[in-house]
Design a protein around this motif. Sequence first.
Motif, PDB file in Angstrom:
ATOM      1  N   HIS A  27      12.954 -14.942  20.434  1.00  0.00           N
ATOM      2  CA  HIS A  27      13.863 -15.550  21.409  1.00  0.00           C
ATOM      3  C   HIS A  27      13.154 -16.642  22.205  1.00  0.00           C
ATOM      4  CE1 HIS A  27      16.390 -15.855  25.079  1.00  0.00           C
ATOM      5  NE2 HIS A  27      17.369 -15.701  24.193  1.00  0.00           N
ATOM      6  N   CYS A  28      11.904 -16.391  22.585  1.00  0.00           N
ATOM      7  CA  CYS A  28      11.131 -17.405  23.311  1.00  0.00           C
ATOM      8  C   CYS A  28      10.950 -18.663  22.467  1.00  0.00           C
ATOM      9  CB  CYS A  28       9.766 -16.850  23.699  1.00  0.00           C
ATOM     10  SG  CYS A  28       9.782 -15.659  25.047  1.00  0.00           S
ATOM     11  N   MET A  29      10.634 -18.473  21.205  1.00  0.00           N
ATOM     12  CA  MET A  29      10.430 -19.623  20.324  1.00  0.00           C
ATOM     13  C   MET A  29      11.745 -20.355  20.061  1.00  0.00           C
ATOM     14  SD  MET A  29       7.165 -19.740  19.763  1.00  0.00           S
ATOM     15  CE  MET A  29       6.923 -20.755  18.309  1.00  0.00           C
ATOM     16  N   GLN A  30      12.833 -19.610  19.980  1.00  0.00           N
ATOM     17  CA  GLN A  30      14.149 -20.224  19.849  1.00  0.00           C
ATOM     18  C   GLN A  30      14.442 -21.131  21.032  1.00  0.00           C
ATOM     19  OE1 GLN A  30      16.392 -16.334  18.861  1.00  0.00           O
ATOM     20  NE2 GLN A  30      17.881 -17.985  18.642  1.00  0.00           N
ATOM     21  N   SER A  31      14.132 -20.619  22.213  1.00  0.00           N
ATOM     22  CA  SER A  31      14.493 -21.325  23.444  1.00  0.00           C
ATOM     23  C   SER A  31      13.799 -22.675  23.577  1.00  0.00           C
ATOM     24  CB  SER A  31      14.184 -20.452  24.661  1.00  0.00           C
ATOM     25  OG  SER A  31      12.784 -20.275  24.812  1.00  0.00           O
ATOM     26  N   VAL A  35      11.239 -22.846  15.878  1.00  0.00           N
ATOM     27  CA  VAL A  35      11.398 -21.922  14.755  1.00  0.00           C
ATOM     28  C   VAL A  35      11.782 -22.699  13.506  1.00  0.00           C
ATOM     29  CG1 VAL A  35      12.626 -19.913  13.857  1.00  0.00           C
ATOM     30  CG2 VAL A  35      12.143 -20.080  16.306  1.00  0.00           C
ATOM     31  N   ASP A  36      10.942 -22.631  12.491  1.00  0.00           N
ATOM     32  CA  ASP A  36      11.285 -23.235  11.199  1.00  0.00           C
ATOM     33  C   ASP A  36      11.714 -22.176  10.186  1.00  0.00           C
ATOM     34  OD1 ASP A  36      10.705 -26.127  11.551  1.00  0.00           O
ATOM     35  OD2 ASP A  36       8.715 -25.372  12.042  1.00  0.00           O
ATOM     36  N   LEU A  37      11.137 -20.976  10.292  1.00  0.00           N
ATOM     37  CA  LEU A  37      11.501 -19.898   9.384  1.00  0.00           C
ATOM     38  C   LEU A  37      11.149 -18.564  10.030  1.00  0.00           C
ATOM     39  CD1 LEU A  37      12.520 -19.025   6.543  1.00  0.00           C
ATOM     40  CD2 LEU A  37      10.137 -19.128   5.780  1.00  0.00           C
ATOM     41  N   VAL A  38      12.003 -17.575   9.821  1.00  0.00           N
ATOM     42  CA  VAL A  38      11.768 -16.207  10.287  1.00  0.00           C
ATOM     43  C   VAL A  38      11.456 -15.352   9.057  1.00  0.00           C
ATOM     44  CG1 VAL A  38      12.724 -14.236  11.540  1.00  0.00           C
ATOM     45  CG2 VAL A  38      13.387 -16.573  12.176  1.00  0.00           C
ATOM     46  N   LEU A  39      10.447 -14.477   9.175  1.00  0.00           N
ATOM     47  CA  LEU A  39      10.048 -13.640   8.038  1.00  0.00           C
ATOM     48  C   LEU A  39      10.035 -12.178   8.462  1.00  0.00           C
ATOM     49  CD1 LEU A  39       8.951 -13.341   5.157  1.00  0.00           C
ATOM     50  CD2 LEU A  39       6.662 -13.700   6.066  1.00  0.00           C
ATOM     51  N   HIS A  40      10.728 -11.348   7.683  1.00  0.00           N
ATOM     52  CA  HIS A  40      10.768  -9.897   7.941  1.00  0.00           C
ATOM     53  C   HIS A  40      10.169  -9.160   6.754  1.00  0.00           C
ATOM     54  CE1 HIS A  40      12.206  -5.956   9.268  1.00  0.00           C
ATOM     55  NE2 HIS A  40      12.657  -5.774   8.034  1.00  0.00           N
ATOM     56  N   PHE A  41       9.194  -8.294   7.017  1.00  0.00           N
ATOM     57  CA  PHE A  41       8.624  -7.427   5.988  1.00  0.00           C
ATOM     58  C   PHE A  41       9.275  -6.047   6.074  1.00  0.00           C
ATOM     59  CE2 PHE A  41       5.002 -10.402   6.461  1.00  0.00           C
ATOM     60  CZ  PHE A  41       4.785 -10.713   5.128  1.00  0.00           C
ATOM     61  N   ASN A  42       9.859  -5.613   4.964  1.00  0.00           N
ATOM     62  CA  ASN A  42      10.380  -4.251   4.875  1.00  0.00           C
ATOM     63  C   ASN A  42       9.340  -3.417   4.130  1.00  0.00           C
ATOM     64  OD1 ASN A  42      11.718  -1.840   4.350  1.00  0.00           O
ATOM     65  ND2 ASN A  42      13.708  -2.830   4.047  1.00  0.00           N
ATOM     66  N   HIS A  43       8.668  -2.514   4.871  1.00  0.00           N
ATOM     67  CA  HIS A  43       7.598  -1.707   4.289  1.00  0.00           C
ATOM     68  C   HIS A  43       8.114  -0.441   3.614  1.00  0.00           C
ATOM     69  CE1 HIS A  43       5.782  -4.026   7.623  1.00  0.00           C
ATOM     70  NE2 HIS A  43       4.760  -4.155   6.805  1.00  0.00           N
ATOM     71  N   HIS A  44       9.389  -0.106   3.829  1.00  0.00           N
ATOM     72  CA  HIS A  44      10.013   1.081   3.233  1.00  0.00           C
ATOM     73  C   HIS A  44       9.242   2.369   3.580  1.00  0.00           C
ATOM     74  CE1 HIS A  44      12.960  -1.207   0.939  1.00  0.00           C
ATOM     75  NE2 HIS A  44      11.986  -2.061   0.657  1.00  0.00           N
ATOM     76  N   GLU A  54      15.947  -4.016   8.679  1.00  0.00           N
ATOM     77  CA  GLU A  54      16.189  -5.238   7.913  1.00  0.00           C
ATOM     78  C   GLU A  54      17.578  -5.791   8.193  1.00  0.00           C
ATOM     79  OE1 GLU A  54      17.090  -6.451   3.308  1.00  0.00           O
ATOM     80  OE2 GLU A  54      15.493  -4.969   3.650  1.00  0.00           O
ATOM     81  N   GLN A  55      18.576  -4.914   8.199  1.00  0.00           N
ATOM     82  CA  GLN A  55      19.939  -5.355   8.444  1.00  0.00           C
ATOM     83  C   GLN A  55      20.092  -5.964   9.835  1.00  0.00           C
ATOM     84  OE1 GLN A  55      22.283  -5.600   6.240  1.00  0.00           O
ATOM     85  NE2 GLN A  55      23.732  -6.466   7.726  1.00  0.00           N
ATOM     86  N   PHE A  56      19.422  -5.350  10.809  1.00  0.00           N
ATOM     87  CA  PHE A  56      19.458  -5.871  12.183  1.00  0.00           C
ATOM     88  C   PHE A  56      18.893  -7.293  12.225  1.00  0.00           C
ATOM     89  CE2 PHE A  56      17.214  -6.668  16.171  1.00  0.00           C
ATOM     90  CZ  PHE A  56      18.200  -6.427  17.112  1.00  0.00           C
ATOM     91  N   CYS A  57      17.780  -7.504  11.540  1.00  0.00           N
ATOM     92  CA  CYS A  57      17.161  -8.834  11.506  1.00  0.00           C
ATOM     93  C   CYS A  57      18.071  -9.847  10.813  1.00  0.00           C
ATOM     94  CB  CYS A  57      15.809  -8.769  10.798  1.00  0.00           C
ATOM     95  SG  CYS A  57      14.554  -7.807  11.671  1.00  0.00           S
ATOM     96  N   ARG A  58      18.688  -9.425   9.726  1.00  0.00           N
ATOM     97  CA  ARG A  58      19.602 -10.319   9.017  1.00  0.00           C
ATOM     98  C   ARG A  58      20.763 -10.730   9.915  1.00  0.00           C
ATOM     99  NH1 ARG A  58      18.825 -10.891   3.612  1.00  0.00           N
ATOM    100  NH2 ARG A  58      17.508  -9.361   2.506  1.00  0.00           N
ATOM    101  N   LYS A  65      21.961 -18.597  13.452  1.00  0.00           N
ATOM    102  CA  LYS A  65      21.752 -19.676  12.480  1.00  0.00           C
ATOM    103  C   LYS A  65      20.259 -19.983  12.274  1.00  0.00           C
ATOM    104  CE  LYS A  65      26.239 -21.893  13.153  1.00  0.00           C
ATOM    105  NZ  LYS A  65      26.828 -20.750  13.911  1.00  0.00           N
ATOM    106  N   LEU A  66      19.496 -18.915  12.106  1.00  0.00           N
ATOM    107  CA  LEU A  66      18.065 -19.044  11.864  1.00  0.00           C
ATOM    108  C   LEU A  66      17.764 -18.716  10.400  1.00  0.00           C
ATOM    109  CD1 LEU A  66      16.682 -17.195  15.023  1.00  0.00           C
ATOM    110  CD2 LEU A  66      16.719 -19.664  14.634  1.00  0.00           C
ATOM    111  N   PRO A  67      16.998 -19.526   9.703  1.00  0.00           N
ATOM    112  CA  PRO A  67      16.644 -19.220   8.306  1.00  0.00           C
ATOM    113  C   PRO A  67      15.745 -17.989   8.254  1.00  0.00           C
ATOM    114  CG  PRO A  67      15.392 -21.110   9.087  1.00  0.00           C
ATOM    115  CD  PRO A  67      16.399 -20.793  10.164  1.00  0.00           C
ATOM    116  N   LEU A  68      16.088 -17.049   7.383  1.00  0.00           N
ATOM    117  CA  LEU A  68      15.359 -15.782   7.298  1.00  0.00           C
ATOM    118  C   LEU A  68      14.921 -15.518   5.862  1.00  0.00           C
ATOM    119  CD1 LEU A  68      14.507 -12.946   8.473  1.00  0.00           C
ATOM    120  CD2 LEU A  68      16.802 -12.169   7.788  1.00  0.00           C
TER     121      LEU A  68
END
Length: 417
Positions: A27-31, A35-44, A54-58, A65-68
Motif C-alpha cells: 500500500h505504501c508503494m502504491q501510494s 509498483v511495477d509488479l507484485v509477486l506472491h509465492f504459494n508455498h503450499h 493466494e486468492q486474497f492477493c489476487r 489494477k496491479l499486475p500480479l
Amino acid sequence: MIKNEFTKDGKRLILFSGGADSMALLHCMQSINQVDLVLHFNHHLRAEESDKDEQFCREYCELNKLPLEVVHLDLESARQANEGDEQLARRLRLAYLEKNYASWNIYLAHHQDDVQESFFMRAMRGANSSGLCALRPERQVGELKLIRPLLDYSREQLRQYLKENNLSWREDSSNHDADYCDRNFIRHELMPKLSILGKGLSHTLDHLAEENDYLQESAKHELSKGFTVENYTRCHKALKPRVVRLFFEESGIPYVPTQASLKRLAKECLNLPESYKDIPMGEGQELRMWNDGEISLPPQKLELLWKWQEHDSIEFAGYRFFIGASNSDESFALEQMPSELLLRMPQQGDKIQPFGKNKKVLLSKLFSDAKLSQQERCSFPVLCAGEEIIYLPGIRRAEFARLAEGHAQMRIGYERI
C-alpha cells in the motif's frame, strides 16, 4: 512512510504474501506509484489456508489494477537433508528471483521486530556479526538487489497504519503457534520477557552493523589480493567466512559458509593437491583448489548443441566457432558430418584419434604437450560429433571425416573472444 532514499530508478518488484507487513509495504508503494509488479509465492505449507492467501492477493491486485505474478513452490521435491521449511522456502524464493528478476529492485516487508527476532535466532545458531545484523535496508545477494524500507517501523505501527487506511490482511495461523518454529517462540515467549529489561537492543544492533561494515571492507581488501591458499590461511579468523562468502557473491552465487565447510576448507589448505581438488562446501557449491595454491570455482559442466546448418557460428567457453574459411580453419568431409555437433568441457579419460594417426591418445597428453595449465585444461572447449571428439581448436583435429579429393567439404574455424 517510505523514505525518498528507497524510491529507485528501474523496475520495482514487491513481494506480497497477503499478511499485514507485506500489505503495509504494498500500500505504501502504491501510494507513491512505485509498483511495477507484485509477486506472491504459494508455498503450499498450510493446505487450504495457503490457497486462500493466494486468492486474497489476487483479489486485492485485481481490485487495485496491479499486475500480479503467482509462483507455486514444491518444497518437498526440492528439500535437502536436514533442511527446515523456512530455510528451504527462502532458498527456493531466492533461486526463482535470481533466475527471473536479477536486474530488478526487489522490495521486502521486514520491519523492526523482524530485525530483533532474527538477531536471537541467528545468535542461537552461532552466527557472526554479519549474520546477526543481516536484515539491512539495502543488500546485494548475488545478483539480487533486496530493499527493506520498513525497518524503522514496528509490527504494531504497521498494523496501526493498516487500520487507519481501512485495509484488511491475512493472518497466518502458524504465526501464533510458539511450537511451530523458532521465530514464533522468540516472538511470543522470549521478546515480551526481555522487553522489561530495557530498550538497548536496537543500539546493540546499530553497533554491530557498524562493526560488520568495517569487517566487510577488510574482507574485500583481503580478497582483492587474490583467493589463494597462502592469502586465505594468513587471514584473521574473523575474516575467513566473509572472504569465502564474498568470493561466491562476486561470482553471482548467494552462499553462506557453515562452520563445517570452513573447517573442511582449512583442512584442505594444509596439503596442496597434485593437480587440483574439488572441495564440497554444502548447498551444492564447491571450491576448486589448484596445485599452485589458487582457489577458484570449478568450471561449469556445460554442453551446447550446435545446429550448424541453422547457425553458422556459435560461442562457447570463450571461443567463437564458425563455418567458413579462415586462417584457423580445418576441413572435414561434409557427407560424414552430423546435423548437430556438440561442444563440451573435457572429461577425465577423454581421447582423440589425431589426424594421420591410427590410434587414440589421451587429451591430457596433448594438453601437456601444448603446455596448458590445469586451469586452462579444465575449461578447454571440445568439439564432438556424437561421442567422437573431432576438434581441439588450436591443438589438433581428429582423423574423423578426413577429406577425400573431389568430396564436398565443411570448414570449421575458431577465434578467441
